[in-house]
Design a protein around this motif. Structure first.
Motif, PDB file in Angstrom:
ATOM      1  N   THR A 768       7.214  -2.249  -1.730  1.00 16.16           N
ATOM      2  CA  THR A 768       6.135  -2.909  -0.988  1.00 16.16           C
ATOM      3  C   THR A 768       6.051  -2.367   0.431  1.00 16.16           C
ATOM      4  O   THR A 768       4.968  -2.068   0.947  1.00 16.16           O
ATOM      5  N   SER A 769       7.195  -2.240   1.080  1.00 15.40           N
ATOM      6  CA  SER A 769       7.213  -1.680   2.434  1.00 15.40           C
ATOM      7  C   SER A 769       6.735  -0.232   2.430  1.00 15.40           C
ATOM      8  O   SER A 769       6.010   0.196   3.336  1.00 15.40           O
ATOM      9  N   LEU A 770       7.130   0.517   1.415  1.00 12.03           N
ATOM     10  CA  LEU A 770       6.678   1.903   1.308  1.00 12.03           C
ATOM     11  C   LEU A 770       5.168   1.968   1.111  1.00 12.03           C
ATOM     12  O   LEU A 770       4.494   2.859   1.653  1.00 12.03           O
ATOM     13  N   HIS A 771       4.631   1.039   0.364  1.00 12.35           N
ATOM     14  CA  HIS A 771       3.177   0.992   0.175  1.00 12.35           C
ATOM     15  C   HIS A 771       2.473   0.714   1.503  1.00 12.35           C
ATOM     16  O   HIS A 771       1.395   1.263   1.771  1.00 12.35           O
ATOM     17  N   HIS A 772       3.078  -0.132   2.336  1.00 12.72           N
ATOM     18  CA  HIS A 772       2.506  -0.364   3.668  1.00 12.72           C
ATOM     19  C   HIS A 772       2.430   0.939   4.462  1.00 12.72           C
ATOM     20  O   HIS A 772       1.448   1.178   5.182  1.00 12.72           O
ATOM     21  N   ARG A 773       3.452   1.774   4.350  1.00 11.57           N
ATOM     22  CA  ARG A 773       3.425   3.042   5.087  1.00 11.57           C
ATOM     23  C   ARG A 773       2.345   3.971   4.550  1.00 11.57           C
ATOM     24  O   ARG A 773       1.742   4.740   5.302  1.00 11.57           O
ATOM     25  N   LEU A 774       2.112   3.912   3.254  1.00  8.40           N
ATOM     26  CA  LEU A 774       1.020   4.701   2.689  1.00  8.40           C
ATOM     27  C   LEU A 774      -0.311   4.284   3.290  1.00  8.40           C
ATOM     28  O   LEU A 774      -1.138   5.125   3.665  1.00  8.40           O
ATOM     29  N   LEU A 775      -0.529   2.976   3.411  1.00  7.65           N
ATOM     30  CA  LEU A 775      -1.767   2.496   4.021  1.00  7.65           C
ATOM     31  C   LEU A 775      -1.842   2.904   5.486  1.00  7.65           C
ATOM     32  O   LEU A 775      -2.918   3.231   5.996  1.00  7.65           O
ATOM     33  N   ASN A 776      -0.706   2.885   6.175  1.00  9.20           N
ATOM     34  CA  ASN A 776      -0.698   3.355   7.565  1.00  9.20           C
ATOM     35  C   ASN A 776      -1.087   4.824   7.648  1.00  9.20           C
ATOM     36  O   ASN A 776      -1.762   5.244   8.591  1.00  9.20           O
ATOM     37  N   MET A 777      -0.625   5.614   6.682  1.00  7.30           N
ATOM     38  CA  MET A 777      -0.980   7.035   6.690  1.00  7.30           C
ATOM     39  C   MET A 777      -2.479   7.208   6.484  1.00  7.30           C
ATOM     40  O   MET A 777      -3.137   7.980   7.191  1.00  7.30           O
ATOM     41  N   TRP A 778      -3.044   6.469   5.533  1.00  7.90           N
ATOM     42  CA  TRP A 778      -4.488   6.577   5.298  1.00  7.90           C
ATOM     43  C   TRP A 778      -5.281   6.063   6.495  1.00  7.90           C
ATOM     44  O   TRP A 778      -6.428   6.458   6.707  1.00  7.90           O
TER      45      TRP A 778
END
Length: 785
Positions: A768-778
């Motif tokens: 879940t935290s890793l998914h947050h970083r993906l959204l931050n990248m986008w």
């Protein structure tokens, strides 16, 4: 008309008829006022200008419409071409699907493509009014075509698999015989070799000097636990080091034997060429070999800094375990050429890890990451780049609290809902660097990352899509990635999944209250930095030197011992970027602490796994801490030392500070102190599993899964500035407030448990935290370096 023109024609504004006609070449004889000529010319010029403006506007519209239509036609032709090729492949694979595409996609766009082409290729003087009526109809036709093609793509899934599968499987074959010493990577068509072998089919031993015999199944051994052939270590040096300065810094080599070169003792067979030397131990006292020992020359270049000199002692065959090494013929089946023969009861096997390789591959021409779901592609790296490396001649023994990196990797490999075998639909790429196998718990990963990232960047196309920002690495060492801020941007771009999340708010020198007149009296900053083996340009060191001068011998925090420069410097290292990196929980093994039983003592569990706090357990200890400390305040950022200085001599019965007791005493405690160690600390996880409310004193450090877990519901956070008031804070908490905190601990404690058999959610929350970083990248939140 203008006023001048009105006056020229008369008051009624009507133009008089000329008295005589005017022929070419004649002079004016009509009764026309001379002032009327300029007015008439201006009127005609205005009319002409208006017509020209109108024509330019119409021409601009026509050109814009023409450009839009050309672009749409170009895109549609490319799409039709790709669709036709895809349709042909589907038809060849399964003829039955042709019924689903009874109307060919080419026909659905024919009416949209050709009329527009005819209009654009026709008379250039066509009226823009006609195009304005024609273009909307063509756009509607194109839109209908796009929708039709998208619908056909959705309904024509392959082999009954889920919809929206646009990728074709494209395996590549490897050279024959690859599986003998390697595995075939169907994605690259490369035979990924066992460490020590090379060639297209992995049949060429590149560590031939480390083999006991050149036989099928022989495994190279290249550690320091027992002596090898000297040629083995020369060959190991050639394949294990990178960069140009590894002679000065052997940690640019990824094998412990290179780090401890000066401890090497080895033998060479006389009158035998280097390519035929083997690590088959000689008989004791043999005159056919010459013994040597390693010696370093730091001033030499590259491998010239690693030499051998004669070894004159007679204990050459003695191993590190004080065994005597025997020729391989002395043991049964020569240990299958996979171990060592010793005098302590026979042969001992050598630990080895077989290489892994991807068995599937997907081919597509464009990166199409999934827009919503987390899709991770896990690389299969060759063993010469990174692998679960044996620690010399035996399998490494990991302390269980450092197993989270390994657990995350293996859980990913088995998670088919998140991990994809198709890199073209992945939005994140996991690089298995196996960091703990290379640096242990006290090393730093920067040099290993440099080599691995270079390989990934050169061999695969997906790094360059985002300059590595869509790549993920994990490591569980004490201080995480605290060395990366000194290195180049490439090694900093990937997402780091770490335990230690220190992010200081400043890394530059403090300037307030600085007495410039006193600088000449003490040691200059650059001299002080050089004496401490740190460059003065290091921002962490600059800030530490400035704060040291600012403190001027005063305590940094009330009741704390004095901080020295290394502690101040270490605290200012930029180890973590909260918008970019992930702080994941460490691993607690039930084999070391019986933590599953402890959880049952702290909580009651319903059949569906929901936990409630056990109120019947007596918790008569207000505050608990038991742990190691050092005089050096760089350890735990001075928190443990400050606690002992402030409360270590307290005689209160409800305080338990370094009185032992372990998990059973934590089960009896209401609040548990969870400081850092050299880097991150394990006591936060231990407190959560025992139902003890954590007391966190972690200045400049983000807690585990801080972006996922509501820490305000189950923990108390105190700064070092206020630690002297710690007991006052705890005594001010009412029973109702404590009950709410304990309920929060019960609700969220499984976020710190990895084992799924007891409902552990550490893996889930990490994703879940890793998914947050993906959204931050986008969302372009990642910093630029």
């Amino acid at each position: 008309m203008s006023g001048d023109d009105a006056g020229a024609w008369g008051s009624d504004g009507r133009k008089p008829e000329p008295a005589l006609s005017v022929q070419a070449g004649a002079t004016w004889t009509a009764s026309i006022h001379p002032r009327s000529i300029p007015g008439a010319l201006r009127a005609e010029q205005d009319a002409i200008s208006k017509i020209q403006r109108t024509l330019r506007q119409e021409l601009g519209k026509l050109q814009a419409e023409e450009a839009i239509l050309k672009l749409m036609i170009k895109r549609e032709r490319k799409r039709l071409s790709r669709q036709a090729a895809s349709r042909q492949r589907r038809q060849e694979a399964q003829a039955a699907r042709r019924e689903l595409a009874a109307v060919p996609p080419d026909d659905c766009c024919a009416g949209a493509q050709h009329p527009g082409t005819a209009v654009l290729a026709g008379n250039s003087g066509v009226r823009s009014v006609a195009l304005r009526h024609e273009i909307p109809s063509r756009m509607r036709a194109l839109l209908l075509c796009f929708l039709s093609l998208a619908f056909l793509s959705l309904i024509t899934g392959q082999q009954g698999e889920p919809l929206l599968r646009f990728f074709k499987e494209a395996k590549k074959s490897c050279a024959a015989g690859c599986e003998e010493n390697g595995n075939c990577n169907a994605e690259t068509g490369e035979c990924q070799c066992r460490f020590g072998y090379g060639g297209a089919d992995c049949s060429q031993p590149i560590l031939s000097g480390c083999l006991s015999a050149r036989k099928k199944g022989a495994v190279p051994q290249y550690g320091l636990q027992f002596p090898k052939n000297c040629e083995c270590y020369r060959q190991l040096l050639n394949i294990s080091c990178y960069g140009s300065d590894f002679a000065k810094d052997p940690f640019w080599c990824n094998q412990p034997a290179i780090w401890e070169w000066h401890t090497i003792k080895c033998y060479e067979y006389m009158d035998v060429p280097p390519e035929q030397q083997l690590s088959d131990p000689p008989e004791a006292g043999s005159t056919k070999v010459v013994w040597r020992q390693g010696v370093r020359n730091d001033s030499a270049h590259r491998d010239g800094g690693f030499l051998f000199q004669p070894y004159t002692k007679t204990d050459g065959l003695r191993t590190q375990n004080l065994e005597t090494l025997l020729p391989m013929d002395k043991c049964k089946d020569r240990c299958n050429e996979r171990g060592r023969c010793v005098d302590a009861g026979g042969g001992l096997p050598h630990s080895t890890t077989p290489p892994t390789a991807r068995s599937t591959a997907a081919a597509v021409g464009e990166w199409t990451p999934h827009p919503s779901e987390l899709k991770i592609y896990v690389y299969d790296l060759p063993q010469h780049v990174a692998y679960m490396r044996p620690l010399g001649d035996h399998w490494p023994l990991h302390h269980s609290i450092y197993l989270a990196e390994i657990e995350l990797y293996h859980r990913l490999l088995g998670d088919t809902t998140v991990v994809t075998e198709n890199p073209w639909e992945a939005n994140l790429f996991y690089v298995p660097t196996h960091t703990y196998y290379y640096i242990g718990n006290i090393g730093f990963p920067g040099k290993l990352y440099t080599a691995v990232f270079h390989h990934v960047r050169q061999q695969y196309p997906w790094w360059n899509l985002t300059a590595g920002r869509n790549h993920v690495v994990s490591n569980s060492n004490d201080r995480g990635c605290c060395d990366l801020y000194r290195m180049g941007p490439d090694v900093q771009h990937p997402i780091k999944v770490v335990h230690f999340a220190q992010a200081p708010r400043h890394g530059v020198p403090l300037s307030r209250n600085r007495d410039k007149g006193r600088e000449a009296e003490g040691e200059k900053p650059e001299h002080l930095a050089a004496r401490l083996n740190s460059h003065v340009e290091d921002p962490a060191m600059q800030g530490a030197i400035a704060e040291m001068q600012h403190l001027d011998g005063r305590p940094r925090f009330r009741g704390f011992p004095l901080y020295e420069l290394p502690a101040l410097q270490q605290e200012r290292e930029q180890c973590y970027r909260p918008e970019h990196d992930v702080a994941f929980p460490p691993y607690l093994s039930d084999r070391e602490g019986n933590w599953f039983s402890v959880m049952k003592e702290a909580y009651d569990y319903t059949p569906d796994g929901k936990a409630t706090f056990k109120r019947g357990v007596a918790r008569d200890t207000l505050f608990y801490f038991n742990g190691f400390t050092k005089p050096d305040l760089a350890y735990s950022a001075g928190v443990r030392q400050g606690l002992l200085a402030l409360f270590g001599n307290s005689t209160r019965a409800d305080l338990s500070i370094n009185k032992g007791g372990g998990s059973q005493r934590m089960l009896r405690s209401r609040f548990c102190f969870t400081p850092m160690g050299f880097g991150w600390g394990i006591r936060l996880s231990q407190a959560m599993l025992t139902g003890c409310v954590p007391i966190m004193v972690h200045d400049h450090v983000w807690p585990t899964l801080w972006d996922v877990l509501p820490y305000e519901q189950f923990s108390i956070r105190v700064s070092r500035h206020n630690m002297y008031r710690l007991l006052d804070y705890l005594e001010s908490i009412t029973p109702q407030q404590l009950a709410r905190l304990q309920d929060g601990v019960a609700q969220w404690h499984k976020a710190f448990v990895w084992q799924p058999e007891v409902g552990g959610l550490a893996y889930n929350y990490t994703l879940t935290s890793l998914h947050h970083r993906l959204l931050n990248m986008w969302t372009a939140f990642f910093r630029r370096f």
